[in-house]
Design a protein around this motif. Structure first.
Motif, mmCIF file in Angstrom:
data_model
loop_
_atom_site.group_PDB
_atom_site.id
_atom_site.type_symbol
_atom_site.label_atom_id
_atom_site.label_comp_id
_atom_site.label_asym_id
_atom_site.label_seq_id
_atom_site.Cartn_x
_atom_site.Cartn_y
_atom_site.Cartn_z
ATOM 1 N N PRO A 92 -7.720 4.687 -3.458
ATOM 2 C CA PRO A 92 -6.619 5.235 -4.270
ATOM 3 C C PRO A 92 -7.043 6.426 -5.123
ATOM 4 O O PRO A 92 -6.312 7.414 -5.211
ATOM 5 C CB PRO A 92 -6.198 4.041 -5.132
ATOM 6 N N SER A 105 -6.441 -2.477 -3.427
ATOM 7 C CA SER A 105 -7.482 -1.483 -3.190
ATOM 8 C C SER A 105 -8.040 -1.610 -1.776
ATOM 9 O O SER A 105 -8.225 -0.609 -1.072
ATOM 10 C CB SER A 105 -8.600 -1.650 -4.221
ATOM 11 N N ALA A 112 0.825 -1.204 0.000
ATOM 12 C CA ALA A 112 0.000 0.000 0.000
ATOM 13 C C ALA A 112 0.862 1.257 0.000
ATOM 14 O O ALA A 112 0.542 2.245 -0.673
ATOM 15 C CB ALA A 112 -0.935 -0.008 1.203
ATOM 16 N N GLU A 113 1.958 1.239 0.723
ATOM 17 C CA GLU A 113 2.846 2.398 0.764
ATOM 18 C C GLU A 113 3.538 2.615 -0.579
ATOM 19 O O GLU A 113 3.707 3.763 -1.027
ATOM 20 C CB GLU A 113 3.888 2.217 1.868
ATOM 21 N N ARG A 141 1.008 4.255 -2.696
ATOM 22 C CA ARG A 141 0.829 5.658 -2.299
ATOM 23 C C ARG A 141 1.943 6.535 -2.881
ATOM 24 O O ARG A 141 1.686 7.627 -3.405
ATOM 25 C CB ARG A 141 0.815 5.767 -0.778
ATOM 26 N N TYR A 181 -7.574 9.474 -2.896
ATOM 27 C CA TYR A 181 -6.275 9.953 -2.415
ATOM 28 C C TYR A 181 -5.583 10.765 -3.505
ATOM 29 O O TYR A 181 -5.049 11.857 -3.250
ATOM 30 C CB TYR A 181 -5.406 8.770 -1.993
ATOM 31 N N PHE A 190 -5.255 -0.511 0.777
ATOM 32 C CA PHE A 190 -5.024 0.936 0.733
ATOM 33 C C PHE A 190 -6.085 1.661 1.556
ATOM 34 O O PHE A 190 -5.775 2.557 2.348
ATOM 35 C CB PHE A 190 -5.041 1.413 -0.722
ATOM 36 N N SER A 194 3.255 -2.034 -6.929
ATOM 37 C CA SER A 194 3.289 -2.530 -5.544
ATOM 38 C C SER A 194 3.533 -4.031 -5.450
ATOM 39 O O SER A 194 3.807 -4.544 -4.362
ATOM 40 C CB SER A 194 1.965 -2.208 -4.848
#
Length: 286
Positions: free
Chosen positions: A214, A203, A171-172, A175, A217, A206, A195
């Protein structure tokens, strides 16, 4: 949503958005009979925007009014007609079950008893796909909306929920990829590649780890960039383009939905606050 008004001649009409990745979206108005008894292999999910929309479904008669969500299961026979003399207007999205199944990962397809639901989770989750059909959906926006709707359908159907451990590393990485991609279109497949995670698990993780989808964000980071550039003196049109929005109206729609005021008004208020702050010897912070 902002539905179209009834046409002056009162004629029935259907408008279709371009098909996109396994979904079809329409908006329509009918005076009386709309469709005879039929069935199709997609979900039909929508809202009545005005009037009463009546339909036979699973040996009963349903009456859809504004505020409810229609969910017709694949391969279930149904028809459609006006429930009053005023006719009815509605929006509908047709979704291939395979798209939901990619999110659900092999769980039974959600079934909503009776074809109508007043579940607020389901009503909210349809918003992404039932936007005005004169605008194409961004790829990541559409995938987010499919995820939201699949999960809401699963919850509204009463399915048992399972607890999963989120993958923070993946997830990072996603991001960070979003931060590096503000000026370009991004798909969930691209995030999955970046990722090393399958896109629907990514999804889910995150959202669990960062509190939003996502696409949401990415939109917020783009809006942050618009505010910074506009505060530095760039025009809203230039700031919108630099931040990856399709055009200024696209940015304005998201800006107003996020902060409750259009960007031009926000910029004017910030300018006035800064002017007042400098005049008094104090710099006011946004």
């Amino acid at each position: 949503m902002t539905p179209k008004t009834r046409r002056p001649d009162g004629a029935d009409w259907i408008e279709r958005a371009p098909s996109s990745g396994g979904i079809e979206r329409i908006e329509a108005f009918f005076h009386d009979a709309a469709y005879g008894l039929h069935r199709h292999d997609t979900y039909a999910i929508g809202r009545t925007l005005a009037g009463v929309q009546s339909f036979h479904y699973r040996r009963g008669m349903c009456n859809s009014v504004p505020g409810m969500t229609m969910v017709l299961h694949p391969d279930e026979a149904h028809d459609g007609q006006a429930g009053t003399d005023e006719g009815f207007r509605y929006r509908m999205v047709y979704v291939e079950p395979a798209l939901f199944q990619q999110v659900l990962g092999g769980k039974p397809l959600p079934f909503i008893e009776g074809g109508l639901s007043d579940d607020p989770r389901l009503f909210s989750a349809t918003e992404g796909l039932l936007q005005a059909i004169d605008r194409a959906l961004d790829p990541l926006e559409q995938e987010d909306a499919i995820y939201d709707l699949a999960m809401a359908l699963d919850a509204a159907s009463g399915a048992t929920q399972t607890i999963r451990i989120a993958d923070y590393r993946a997830a990072e990485q996603a991001r960070r990829y979003l931060h590096e991609s503000l000026a370009q279109a991004v798909t969930l497949d691209e995030l999955a590649t970046a990722s090393g995670k399958d896109k629907w698990s990514l999804s889910r993780d995150f959202r669990a780890l960062f509190g939003t989808s996502p696409h949401r964000y990415l939109t917020m980071r783009r809006l942050d960039l618009v505010r910074r550039l506009a505060s530095e003196g760039r025009s809203l049109a230039d700031a919108s383009a630099a931040a990856g929005f399709a055009d200024q109206s696209h940015m304005t729609r998201h800006f107003t939905k996020t902060w409750g005021v259009p960007p031009s008004r926000w910029l004017k208020m910030v300018s006035q606050a800064n002017t007042a702050g400098h005049a008094s010897g104090t710099v006011l912070r946004r």
